[in-house]
Each structure stands twice: as structure tokens, then as C-alpha cells.
Write an enzyme that holds these catalytic residues in place. Sequence first.
Site, PDB file in Angstrom:
ATOM      1  N   ASN A   4      -7.430   2.153   9.690  1.00  0.00           N
ATOM      2  CA  ASN A   4      -6.117   2.373  10.294  1.00  0.00           C
ATOM      3  C   ASN A   4      -6.328   2.405  11.799  1.00  0.00           C
ATOM      4  O   ASN A   4      -7.039   3.275  12.307  1.00  0.00           O
ATOM      5  CB  ASN A   4      -5.523   3.706   9.844  1.00  0.00           C
ATOM      6  CG  ASN A   4      -5.151   3.711   8.366  1.00  0.00           C
ATOM      7  OD1 ASN A   4      -5.197   2.669   7.700  1.00  0.00           O
ATOM      8  ND2 ASN A   4      -4.776   4.868   7.854  1.00  0.00           N
ATOM      9  N   GLU A  45      -3.544   0.077   8.128  1.00  0.00           N
ATOM     10  CA  GLU A  45      -2.376   0.530   8.895  1.00  0.00           C
ATOM     11  C   GLU A  45      -2.515   0.039  10.318  1.00  0.00           C
ATOM     12  O   GLU A  45      -3.609   0.117  10.903  1.00  0.00           O
ATOM     13  CB  GLU A  45      -2.285   2.076   8.965  1.00  0.00           C
ATOM     14  CG  GLU A  45      -1.743   2.735   7.744  1.00  0.00           C
ATOM     15  CD  GLU A  45      -1.656   4.256   7.891  1.00  0.00           C
ATOM     16  OE1 GLU A  45      -1.406   4.764   9.008  1.00  0.00           O
ATOM     17  OE2 GLU A  45      -1.849   4.928   6.869  1.00  0.00           O
ATOM     18  N   TYR A  60      -4.553   2.406  15.648  1.00  0.00           N
ATOM     19  CA  TYR A  60      -3.363   2.544  16.488  1.00  0.00           C
ATOM     20  C   TYR A  60      -3.667   2.358  17.972  1.00  0.00           C
ATOM     21  O   TYR A  60      -2.958   1.687  18.690  1.00  0.00           O
ATOM     22  CB  TYR A  60      -2.691   3.903  16.238  1.00  0.00           C
ATOM     23  CG  TYR A  60      -2.022   3.944  14.883  1.00  0.00           C
ATOM     24  CD1 TYR A  60      -0.696   3.561  14.728  1.00  0.00           C
ATOM     25  CD2 TYR A  60      -2.737   4.292  13.732  1.00  0.00           C
ATOM     26  CE1 TYR A  60      -0.087   3.540  13.482  1.00  0.00           C
ATOM     27  CE2 TYR A  60      -2.129   4.280  12.474  1.00  0.00           C
ATOM     28  CZ  TYR A  60      -0.813   3.899  12.363  1.00  0.00           C
ATOM     29  OH  TYR A  60      -0.221   3.865  11.125  1.00  0.00           O
ATOM     30  N   HIS A 115      -2.930  10.896   0.142  1.00  0.00           N
ATOM     31  CA  HIS A 115      -2.459  10.748   1.525  1.00  0.00           C
ATOM     32  C   HIS A 115      -1.878  12.106   1.933  1.00  0.00           C
ATOM     33  O   HIS A 115      -0.689  12.249   2.185  1.00  0.00           O
ATOM     34  CB  HIS A 115      -1.443   9.614   1.622  1.00  0.00           C
ATOM     35  CG  HIS A 115      -1.229   9.079   3.016  1.00  0.00           C
ATOM     36  ND1 HIS A 115      -1.314   7.729   3.322  1.00  0.00           N
ATOM     37  CD2 HIS A 115      -0.928   9.697   4.180  1.00  0.00           C
ATOM     38  CE1 HIS A 115      -1.058   7.554   4.610  1.00  0.00           C
ATOM     39  NE2 HIS A 115      -0.819   8.737   5.160  1.00  0.00           N
ATOM     40  N   ARG A 139       0.864  -1.184   0.000  1.00  0.00           N
ATOM     41  CA  ARG A 139       0.000   0.000   0.000  1.00  0.00           C
ATOM     42  C   ARG A 139       0.904   1.240   0.000  1.00  0.00           C
ATOM     43  O   ARG A 139       1.689   1.442   0.935  1.00  0.00           O
ATOM     44  CB  ARG A 139      -0.910  -0.014   1.235  1.00  0.00           C
ATOM     45  CG  ARG A 139      -1.717   1.243   1.378  1.00  0.00           C
ATOM     46  CD  ARG A 139      -2.753   1.203   2.500  1.00  0.00           C
ATOM     47  NE  ARG A 139      -3.400   2.500   2.519  1.00  0.00           N
ATOM     48  CZ  ARG A 139      -3.281   3.391   3.504  1.00  0.00           C
ATOM     49  NH1 ARG A 139      -2.612   3.111   4.606  1.00  0.00           N
ATOM     50  NH2 ARG A 139      -3.864   4.564   3.403  1.00  0.00           N
TER      51      ARG A 139
END
Length: 482
Positions: A314, A388, A316, A137, A93
Amino acid sequence: MTSQSTASLGQTEEEPKPDIHFPEDFVWGVATASFQIEGATTEDGRGPSIWDTFCATPGKVENGDTGDPACDHYHRYRDDVALMRDLGVGAYRFSIAWPRIQPEGKGKPLEAGLDFYDRLVDCVLEAGIDPWPTLYHWDLPQALEDEGGWPNRDTAKRFADYAEIVYSRLGDRITHWNTLNEPWCSAFLGYASGVHAPGRREPAAALAAAHHLMLGHGLAANAIRELGRQAGHAPKVGIVHNQTTVRPYTDSEADRDAARRIDALRNRIFTEPLVKGRYPEDLLADVSGISDYGFVKDGDLEIISTPLDMMGVNFYNPSWVSGNRENGGSDRLPSEDYSPSVGSEHVVDVDPGLPVTAMGWPIDASGMYDTLTRLANDYPGLTLYVTENGAAFDDKVVDGAVHDTERIAYLDAHLRAVHAAIEAGVPLKGYFAWSLLDNFEWALGYGKRFGIVHVDYESQVRTVKDSGLWYSRVVRAGGIVG
Ligand code: LGS
């Protein structure tokens, strides 16, 4: 230019059997983004992006760091692709820099820019890796910001034109397309708190930006589908969101309401229009003092909710919030500017007291499970990918190695949570580690390292970290061993 050979990358004649086994067709990938790795910001006619301008503004980026040299990937992409091949990953990616394709954000494309991604994609394919481009992005051409940026409706149309140009050139070789990466960051960090480019602090403009980003997504997705249909390809189109679980700090009514508000502003503001073609009522009420949402025009929500083939998540960390400001203010958490609470300024992030990464973000893999299962429940049938996941730690190269045990523990725990979500029935088809390489971490510059491969920015030497060796074993085995 790697300091380790393939032989040291954990390849054995017979792969060990994984204890936590993922589906056979599971996509194992790594992720990067153009501005964070490419460097060469003035080469071959590339125009300036909002991040070039932001970096050039004193005080905006730690240490005065800029997009150069980054990982010099623009010149070293062949080595980096070889590295991925050696690691054994199945998908890459990456993102395409709009200012390399249209330096002014509109008009005739620049051949040199298209040629670069053409060569990159061929190189990735030759390595047996599936290319997964993201069209945006965060590197908006500065010329479009000069005309108002994402709060200006026209930017959405410009984005769709750009998507058409890129698809027309690369669509014959690429199946999986993502339009935007984390529009929440573009809108709220870029236009509300201003810690990201273009650094504006205009909450009403941030809400308009969020809408126009999503409109751009819908217009681009439709354009890609139509071009694909005409050419006889079958592109799969998606979008990547930073969704997370928002937890009330206590069970008090104030904290539960705070969690509802931040959930609306972080998560549902994007997924509800995207999947259901409407904005959440509670969000509209919460922000009514800031915006009347007059920027939503007839037909917009239909465009935004054009059918999706996939959604990227994504993840985290989860976040904990409180409606009582006295519960906030921990030194360990990032500044409040990283979680602007437009319309809910009485809400604060709370430090849950868990171990944190070098970013100050709490580590709690159960948030991954909760985020994925929640999306699957709320939006049945939506195919998900983790696009991600990763962590920054203060890595050091010692004798040609990086013993990043904390990162391995982080990735291991989060992959186990991903596996548990699949077992619970979540239609989750792949996982991309953030990031292949240490890179330019936006306003924090080069100081924060997320790579599974270490980059020495002076010599540009790459050193596969222990986490890279570990991930390579996971990818080859199709799961977690031991
Ligand atoms: O490098 C970025 C990574 C690093 O951490 C990447 O370009 C982005 O797509 C993505 O936003 N990335 C990222 N996000 C984590 C944001 C967590 C904010 C947590 C606030 C804590 C209370």
C-alpha cells in the site's frame, strides 16, 4: 443506486490504444475494507470490534463518527458490485469482518456472517470480477482485546482458527488471499501512539503486537495452504504492508541515521522476518531500551517466514525524516502520533514543501518507484501487487459530477511510476485503487474522501467521480491513454 449509467462510463466500441501499456495479464482492481464501508454494525449477530468501542469513546474519532452508516454496503453490496462491473475492473479487494464470523473472536462461527460473504463473493464472481479478500483489516473482535489484544500471543492462534473457518467456506471460489492489512498500523497506531483502536499507548506492547500479528499471518497462511491442499485447490497467500521510502532530510549523518531507524521500524521490521526469517539487528539495538524481544519463541520465525505467493504494497507517499527535532513541526503534516518512532524519539517527520493531499501528505510519485524497486532488489523473486494507492481531496458534487482533477493527476503519476518499476524488472502483477467508494477514514471519520466514487452518506447515492471515469478508461485500455 448509481447516478450514472453504464453508457457514461467511458465505454466505446473500440478501445483507444494506451500510450503507457501494462502487461496483458495485469490485474486492475479497486479496494475497500469491511469496517470502512459495511455499516450494519449490530446486525445479524455481529459482535463489537475494537473500532466500535473506539468510535464510542468521546474524542477519539473526528466529529464523533462511527461505523454506521458508512456506505451501507452490507445492504447495498449488489449495487456496489454492479458499479464495479460497469467500471470494468477485474479484481475486488475487500476485507472480511472477523466479528461477523466470530462475534467473540473464538468458537463456533456465525452462519449469518459467513452467508453474507458467501453472497458477496458469488455476486462478485457473477460480475466477472476476481474476489481478493483480506482476512483482517483492523476490526479485531473486542472480546479478544479484552483478553489483551495483539500483544497477547493467543490472538495469533485465534486468528489462524478464524482464517480456517473462512477458507473452509469460501476457498472453493477464491484464489488470492491476503491475511493482514498493514500490521504496522495495527501495532503502532493501535498500541504505541493510540490514534487508532484500541487506543493504547504502550510502546513495548506495540512491538509484541507486531510480532504476534506476523505470527498470526504465518499460522493462517499455513492453515490455508493445508486446507487448500486437502481440497485440491491452489490458493495464493499473501500479506499487505504499508511499505514506503524513508528519505533523510539532508545528507547529514544524523538525518541518515534517522532514515535508517524509521526504515527499520516501518519497513524491515516486517519484511525481514517475513522473507528472511530474522529481525533486523539494527532494529533490535534501536529498541533495546524498550523491549528484549522475549516474546519471540522457538519456531516463530520459521512460521512467519513460511513461503509467500505474493506481497501487497500500500503506497501513499514517501516520508522525510530528520534526527534533529528542530527540522520538524510543520503545520501541514499530520500529528506525530501518525508516525510513532518507538525507541527513536529524537527523530521527526519533515515537511518537504511539496504539494499535499487533503490529508497533508506530500505528493511524490517517485516514492512509489523507489519503494517497489527497493523491495524487488532486497527480496528477489517476491511477486508484488500494489494493493492500495490513492488520495483524499475535498470533492464536491456539482450538477451530478465530481471534477476531481487532482486525484486524476495523482493516480496518473503513480501509475506511471508503477509502469516504470515494471519496466525496470520489478515483478509487479497488479494495482488496486484505494478506494472504490468514499468511506469511513478511521480516526478522521467521514470527512476525508478517498473514493473514485462519491458517496452521499445521507441519501447513500453514489456518483462516479471524474477519476472513476478516468480509471475505467485506463482499465479497459490496459494502460494510460494520452
Ligand atoms: O483508508 C485507509 C487508507 C487511507 O490512507 C486504509 O484503510 C488503510 O489500509 C491505509 O492505511 N490507508 C492510508 N494510508 C496512508 C498512510 C500514510 C501515512 C503518512 C504519514 C505522512 C507523513
